[in-house]
Design a protein around this motif. Structure first.
Motif, short mmCIF file in Angstrom:
data_model
loop_
_atom_site.label_atom_id
_atom_site.label_comp_id
_atom_site.label_asym_id
_atom_site.label_seq_id
_atom_site.Cartn_x
_atom_site.Cartn_y
_atom_site.Cartn_z
N ASP A 40 -29.83 -57.00 -56.11
CA ASP A 40 -29.56 -57.06 -54.93
C ASP A 40 -29.00 -55.73 -54.32
OD1 ASP A 40 -28.79 -58.31 -52.49
OD2 ASP A 40 -27.46 -59.35 -53.14
N ASP A 41 -29.23 -55.64 -53.07
CA ASP A 41 -28.81 -54.49 -52.19
C ASP A 41 -27.15 -54.32 -52.47
OD1 ASP A 41 -28.02 -52.30 -50.44
OD2 ASP A 41 -28.54 -53.38 -48.64
N PRO A 42 -26.67 -53.24 -53.25
CA PRO A 42 -25.19 -52.93 -53.39
C PRO A 42 -24.33 -53.12 -52.17
CG PRO A 42 -26.43 -51.43 -54.59
CD PRO A 42 -27.58 -52.06 -53.75
N ASP A 43 -24.98 -52.79 -51.00
CA ASP A 43 -24.24 -52.90 -49.80
C ASP A 43 -24.02 -54.29 -49.38
OD1 ASP A 43 -23.78 -49.92 -49.46
OD2 ASP A 43 -25.61 -49.68 -48.30
N ALA A 44 -25.12 -55.18 -49.55
CA ALA A 44 -25.09 -56.37 -49.40
C ALA A 44 -24.02 -56.91 -50.20
CB ALA A 44 -26.42 -57.21 -49.48
N VAL A 45 -23.91 -56.89 -51.57
CA VAL A 45 -22.94 -57.39 -52.48
C VAL A 45 -21.48 -56.98 -51.89
CG1 VAL A 45 -22.22 -57.44 -54.88
CG2 VAL A 45 -24.57 -57.59 -54.13
N ARG A 46 -21.36 -55.92 -51.49
CA ARG A 46 -20.02 -55.35 -51.20
C ARG A 46 -19.76 -56.05 -49.85
NH1 ARG A 46 -21.59 -50.54 -53.52
NH2 ARG A 46 -22.72 -49.81 -51.88
N THR A 47 -20.56 -56.35 -49.13
CA THR A 47 -20.28 -57.20 -47.78
C THR A 47 -20.00 -58.75 -48.18
OG1 THR A 47 -21.79 -55.86 -46.26
CG2 THR A 47 -21.37 -58.07 -45.35
N ASN A 48 -20.68 -59.17 -49.15
CA ASN A 48 -20.31 -60.56 -49.44
C ASN A 48 -18.96 -60.54 -50.11
OD1 ASN A 48 -22.86 -61.36 -48.56
ND2 ASN A 48 -23.86 -61.02 -50.77
N ARG A 49 -18.70 -59.60 -50.87
CA ARG A 49 -17.26 -59.65 -51.63
C ARG A 49 -16.41 -59.60 -50.56
NH1 ARG A 49 -17.61 -56.06 -57.17
NH2 ARG A 49 -19.14 -57.57 -58.45
N SER A 50 -16.51 -58.77 -49.50
CA SER A 50 -15.57 -58.55 -48.72
C SER A 50 -15.30 -59.96 -47.69
CB SER A 50 -15.91 -57.48 -47.51
OG SER A 50 -15.06 -57.62 -46.44
N ARG A 51 -16.45 -60.58 -47.51
CA ARG A 51 -16.50 -61.86 -46.89
C ARG A 51 -15.49 -63.11 -47.71
NH1 ARG A 51 -22.45 -62.38 -44.21
NH2 ARG A 51 -22.37 -60.92 -42.91
N VAL A 52 -15.80 -62.86 -49.11
CA VAL A 52 -14.83 -63.68 -49.98
C VAL A 52 -13.42 -63.23 -49.88
CG1 VAL A 52 -14.48 -64.46 -52.47
CG2 VAL A 52 -17.01 -64.50 -51.46
N ALA A 53 -13.17 -61.86 -49.91
CA ALA A 53 -11.83 -61.52 -49.74
C ALA A 53 -11.03 -62.00 -48.60
CB ALA A 53 -11.63 -60.22 -50.16
N ASN A 54 -11.96 -61.82 -47.63
CA ASN A 54 -11.41 -62.27 -46.03
C ASN A 54 -11.03 -63.87 -46.16
OD1 ASN A 54 -11.22 -59.72 -44.91
ND2 ASN A 54 -13.34 -59.97 -44.05
N ALA A 55 -11.94 -64.68 -46.56
CA ALA A 55 -11.83 -66.23 -46.50
C ALA A 55 -10.46 -66.31 -47.22
CB ALA A 55 -12.94 -66.66 -47.36
N LEU A 56 -9.82 -65.42 -48.40
CA LEU A 56 -8.88 -65.96 -49.06
C LEU A 56 -7.57 -65.14 -48.90
CD1 LEU A 56 -10.61 -65.93 -52.76
CD2 LEU A 56 -9.77 -67.74 -51.43
N ASP A 57 -7.96 -64.54 -47.48
CA ASP A 57 -6.70 -63.56 -47.24
C ASP A 57 -6.27 -62.51 -47.99
OD1 ASP A 57 -6.74 -65.07 -44.65
OD2 ASP A 57 -5.22 -66.63 -45.63
#
Length: 162
Positions: A40-57
Motif C-alpha cells: 500500500d502507499d505509505p502516505d495512505a497508511v500514515r493517513t489511516n493511522r492518523s485517522r485511527v489515532a484521532n478517533a481514539l483522541d
C-alpha cells in the motif's frame, strides 16, 4: 466517510475495533489499512493511522505496532517501538495505544481498570493454539493486573472459510 468503530462496555479503557471503511488507501488496499508491511502507499497508511489515532483522541505518535508473526511473544510497552516481532503487547503506562492488525484472525483486547494495565493480542490460529492469549495475561499479571477483562473483536467465522 466516517470510520466504523466497534467498542464494548466490558472494557473501561478507551478502545476500538476498526472496520475497513473510512480509509485513505485505494486500489487493492481500498480500506483503512494501517499496515506498512503491504504494498500500500505509505502516505495512505500514515493517513489511516492518523485517522485511527484521532478517533481514539490520541496523537499518531501514541500508536504502538508489532510485526505479527503468529507467535506467543508478548512485548511490554514502555515507550515507542520499532515494530518488534511479536503477537501481543501489554502496558501499564498511560498514553500508549496498542494496535493489532487482523484480516481473518481475532483481535483480543484486555484491560484491568484498577491496575491500569492493558493488553492487545493477535489471535491467529497458531498463536492462539500455542498460548498467545495466556502469555498476554501472564505479562499483564507481571505488571500487577488481577481483574482482567477481555473482549474479542470482529473476525472471520466458520461460514466464511473456504
Amino acid at each position: 466517510m466516517p470510520l466504523d468503530v466497534v467498542t464494548h462496555p466490558a472494557l473501561a479503557a478507551r478502545h476500538g475495533f476498526f472496520a475497513r471503511t473510512g480509509g485513505a488507501s485505494r486500489g487493492l488496499y481500498d480500506s483503512l489499512n494501517c499496515g506498512l508491511g503491504a504494498d500500500d502507499d505509505p502516505d495512505a497508511v500514515r493517513t489511516n493511522r492518523s485517522r485511527v489515532a484521532n478517533a481514539l483522541d490520541a496523537g499518531p505518535d501514541a500508536l504502538r505496532f508489532v510485526h505479527q508473526v503468529h507467535s506467543t511473544d508478548v512485548v511490554t510497552v514502555t515507550g515507542p517501538l520499532d515494530a518488534p516481532r511479536a503477537d501481543a503487547m501489554v502496558t501499564d503506562r498511560p498514553g500508549h495505544v496498542l494496535c493489532i492488525l487482523t484480516a481473518d484472525c481475532q483481535p483480543v483486547l484486555f484491560h484491568d481498570h484498577a491496575a491500569g494495565v492493558s493488553g492487545a493480542a493477535h489471535g491467529g490460529w497458531r498463536g492462539t493454539l500455542d498460548g498467545v492469549l495466556e502469555a498476554t495475561v501472564d505479562a499483564m499479571r507481571a505488571l500487577g493486573a488481577a481483574d482482567i477483562r477481555a473482549v474479542i473483536g470482529p473476525c472471520i467465522s466458520a461460514p466464511h472459510y473456504e
